[in-house]
Structure formats: structure tokens, C-alpha cells
Design a protein around this motif. Structure first.
Motif, mmCIF file in Angstrom:
data_model
loop_
_atom_site.group_PDB
_atom_site.id
_atom_site.type_symbol
_atom_site.label_atom_id
_atom_site.label_comp_id
_atom_site.label_asym_id
_atom_site.label_seq_id
_atom_site.Cartn_x
_atom_site.Cartn_y
_atom_site.Cartn_z
ATOM 1 N N ALA A 149 0.774 -1.161 0.135
ATOM 2 C CA ALA A 149 -0.083 0.016 -0.075
ATOM 3 C C ALA A 149 1.008 1.130 0.058
ATOM 4 O O ALA A 149 0.460 2.433 -0.598
ATOM 5 N N ALA A 150 2.039 1.344 0.769
ATOM 6 C CA ALA A 150 2.891 2.501 0.784
ATOM 7 C C ALA A 150 3.532 2.712 -0.522
ATOM 8 O O ALA A 150 3.368 3.864 -1.005
ATOM 9 N N GLY A 153 0.715 3.527 -3.278
ATOM 10 C CA GLY A 153 0.252 4.619 -2.818
ATOM 11 C C GLY A 153 1.170 6.037 -3.209
ATOM 12 O O GLY A 153 0.684 6.939 -3.615
ATOM 13 N N MET A 156 0.790 6.230 -7.068
ATOM 14 C CA MET A 156 -0.272 6.737 -7.415
ATOM 15 C C MET A 156 -0.112 8.345 -7.050
ATOM 16 O O MET A 156 -0.816 9.361 -7.798
ATOM 17 N N ASP A 157 0.500 8.954 -6.189
ATOM 18 C CA ASP A 157 0.601 10.123 -5.870
ATOM 19 C C ASP A 157 1.249 10.938 -7.120
ATOM 20 O O ASP A 157 0.996 12.080 -7.479
ATOM 21 N N ARG A 160 -0.996 11.310 -9.940
ATOM 22 C CA ARG A 160 -2.324 12.399 -9.863
ATOM 23 C C ARG A 160 -1.238 13.615 -9.840
ATOM 24 O O ARG A 160 -2.025 14.584 -10.220
ATOM 25 N N VAL A 200 -3.842 -3.678 -0.786
ATOM 26 C CA VAL A 200 -3.779 -2.418 -0.808
ATOM 27 C C VAL A 200 -5.225 -1.903 -1.113
ATOM 28 O O VAL A 200 -6.105 -2.749 -1.698
ATOM 29 N N VAL A 204 -6.518 3.733 -2.985
ATOM 30 C CA VAL A 204 -5.277 4.102 -3.512
ATOM 31 C C VAL A 204 -5.312 4.540 -5.107
ATOM 32 O O VAL A 204 -4.554 5.580 -5.404
ATOM 33 N N ASP A 206 -8.136 6.397 -6.319
ATOM 34 C CA ASP A 206 -8.823 7.525 -6.297
ATOM 35 C C ASP A 206 -8.295 8.535 -7.120
ATOM 36 O O ASP A 206 -6.930 8.847 -7.240
#
Length: 309
Positions: A149-150, A153, A156-157, A160, A200, A204, A206
């Protein structure tokens, strides 16, 4: 924009030592024909193209032939590496074959570099997130833990952030290879818990219009925007009841999703039966499984003499 979403080809895999080469070739024929007949704008392959890091030559030939045929159709193809693939081997020649419309994303550092395709409504940015092994990419993404997940994530940052810098109205699609909470596994997926927590959360992803997921072998919808295509063939008897398919996805001008399943060829069905040996051999209700690969669980109080014969 219309695209096909598939994953987990596992080229080179067998089923209980029985080669699936011909069945995989039939699937790839089906994939190319569907891309042509449905006039898709792209084909997405969300990881595990091969079954192992060093695939056998016949598997490489299947892969090579499929890419040549998709390129000949003029259909852009986007692929990411999965946990079964070798990113370095799969990514060899990536910049060269990109000229033919085949876009390989195997480098974690390139997650925020999309392939941008356009239709009459504007641009669609396709981001490829290869399988991210936490122990190997934690420094790249500057995370302190070894949880999937880390790192996902953090990836994905970056996606975005890139998307936010693009013109308003740009639609977005992410390809990812991961175990998302709520997904239903089967027996044929390789465990990815080594190195940290495997699952995850769906949140994540979104901020994007569609997440084309790979890793789990059952076709499933977590949300309308978050889907697994599943594997095109059954690779374990736990998948005997699976309906193997592709997702045919239409992304409209507002980023809304319409998706339908396109069934894959079934070269030979799988069946699971249970009972005493004599019953399994004589029950007329089981005649429908005569052409199937069968997993039989015997319930005889004593082991029958040579039951396999």
C-alpha cells in the motif's frame, strides 16, 4: 475511447504438467480478432505476460507473434510487468518497439510518464504501474515501510500530480498489478506477501477514471471503475467455475465507464467431483464431464486399489 482490458496470460504455463501452449495460442488469436472486430483504440495488458522470469522459447514466440499482429492492426498496446515477469527482460527494446505502437511499462521510475492517446473528445492518459516489489522500490518512492500500500500509494501520488498538470478534461486510465482489498483470489496466483503486507485499499486508485487491474485470476468488479480482467485460461481447479473473459471498456467524454465481458475460448473445461469411486464411474449425471479435465476427491472408507487406472 474503447479499449480491451486483459491480464495474466502466463505464457509458458502448464496445468498439472499438461502443456497449454495451443490453448494460449487460441486465446491470442481471439484477442487479436476481438481488437479488430470491435475496432478498439487500445489493448491493455495488466501484467504477468509470462509465467516465469525466463520463459521458454515457445512462449516468447507466442508473445512476439501477438505483438506483431496487434501492431499490424494499428492498435496501440500498453503492457506492464507483473510479479511473474522479469521487468528487465520484458522491457528490453521498449523504446524501439514503442515506434510500432507497443508501449511497455516495466520501470518503476516511469510510472508518471503516460501514454497519451486521443479521440474526438480529447486526450486519455494511460499510466502503467508495473508490479512494485516493496523491498526493491522503497528507495525510489521514499517510503519507510515495506507494505504494498505504501509503494503503490506513492506511485499513485506521482500519477495524480502529473494528471493535475495536464489540461482540464484529460481522462485517465491506470494499469496496475496488485492485490486490492475485496478481490477474490484463487489457488494459481503466486503469493505476493513476501516483503510486506500484500493487500492495498481500493482508495489508492482515487482520482483516475479507470483502473485496469491484474494479478487475481478471476474476472471481478470491485467498483465500476476498478476491475480485474482475470486470466484468459483456468490455471488451477479452483477456477473450474470461472467465466474467463476480457473487459471491453468504453470511456465517454465525461470519463464515465461502460464495460462488458467478452468470453474467451474454452479449449477444455475443468470439473471438480467428489464421491465414492464406483459412484463417480457409473453416475450418468457425471457424463457431462467426459471431455473435461477432472479433479476427483474420493470418499471411499478404504483406499481403492489403483484408482487412477
Amino acid at each position: 475511447m474503447r479499449f480491451l482490458h486483459t491480464s495474466d496470460w502466463h505464457l509458458g504455463r502448464s496445468l498439472h504438467r499438461v502443456s497449454l501452449h495451443d490453448a494460449q495460442a487460441a486465446f491470442l488469436d481471439h484477442l487479436v480478432a476481438t481488437a479488430r472486430d470491435e475496432r478498439v483504440d487500445a489493448v491493455l495488458v495488466s501484467g504477468d505476460i509470462y509465467d516465469r522470469a525466463v520463459p521458454p522459447l515457445p512462449a516468447v514466440e507466442l508473445y512476439d507473434d501477438a505483438l506483431h499482429r496487434l501492431a499490424a492492426l494499428g492498435v496501440p498496446t500498453l503492457m506492464i510487468s507483473g510479479n511473474h515477469d522479469s521487468p528487465r527482460r520484458l522491457g528490453v527494446g521498449a523504446r524501439l518497439i514503442e515506434r510500432a505502437g507497443i508501449h511497455l511499462r516495466t520501470d518503476p521510475a516511469a510510472v508518471a510518464t503516460p501514454v497519451v492517446l486521443s479521440d474526438r473528445h480529447g486526450d486519455v492518459a494511460f499510466y502503467g504501474l508495473p508490479y512494485l516489489e516493496p523491498a526493491l522500490v522503497r528507495d525510489e518512492f521514499a517510503v519507510e515501510t515495506t507494505a504494498h500500500a505504501a509503494v503503490l500509494g506513492a506511485a499513485m501520488d506521482r500519477v495524480r500530480a502529473d494528471l493535475a498538470a495536464r489540461p482540464a478534461g484529460t481522462r485517465s486510465v491506470v494499469l496496475a498489478h496488485a492485490f486490492v482489498t475485496g478481490g477474490q483470489p484463487s489457488d494459481s496466483e503466486r503469493d505476493i506477501t513476501v516483503g510486506g503486507a500484500a493487500a492495498v485499499p481500493a482508495a489508492v486508485f482515487d482520482g483516475v477514471h479507470y483502473a485496469a487491474l491484474g494479478h487475481l485470476h478471476g474476472c471481478q468488479t470491485l467498483t465500476s471503475r476498478l476491475r480485474y480482467s482475470g486470466s484468459p485460461l483456468a490455471y488451477s481447479f479452483s477456477e473450474a467455475a470461472h467465466r474467463k473473459s476480457l473487459w471491453l471498456v468504453d470511456l465517454d467524454a465525461r470519463g464515465e465507464i461502460h464495460a462488458e465481458r467478452v468470453d474467451c475460448p474454452v479449449p477444455r473445461p475443468l470439473a471438480r467431483v467428489r464421491g465414492r469411486l464406483e459412484t463417480l464411474l457409473t453416475d450418468p449425471a457425471l457424463a457431462r464431464h467426459e471431455d473435461a479435465w477432472v479433479e476427483a476427491t474420493l470418499t471411499d472408507p478404504a483406499r481403492p486399489d489403483e484408482p487412477m487406472t
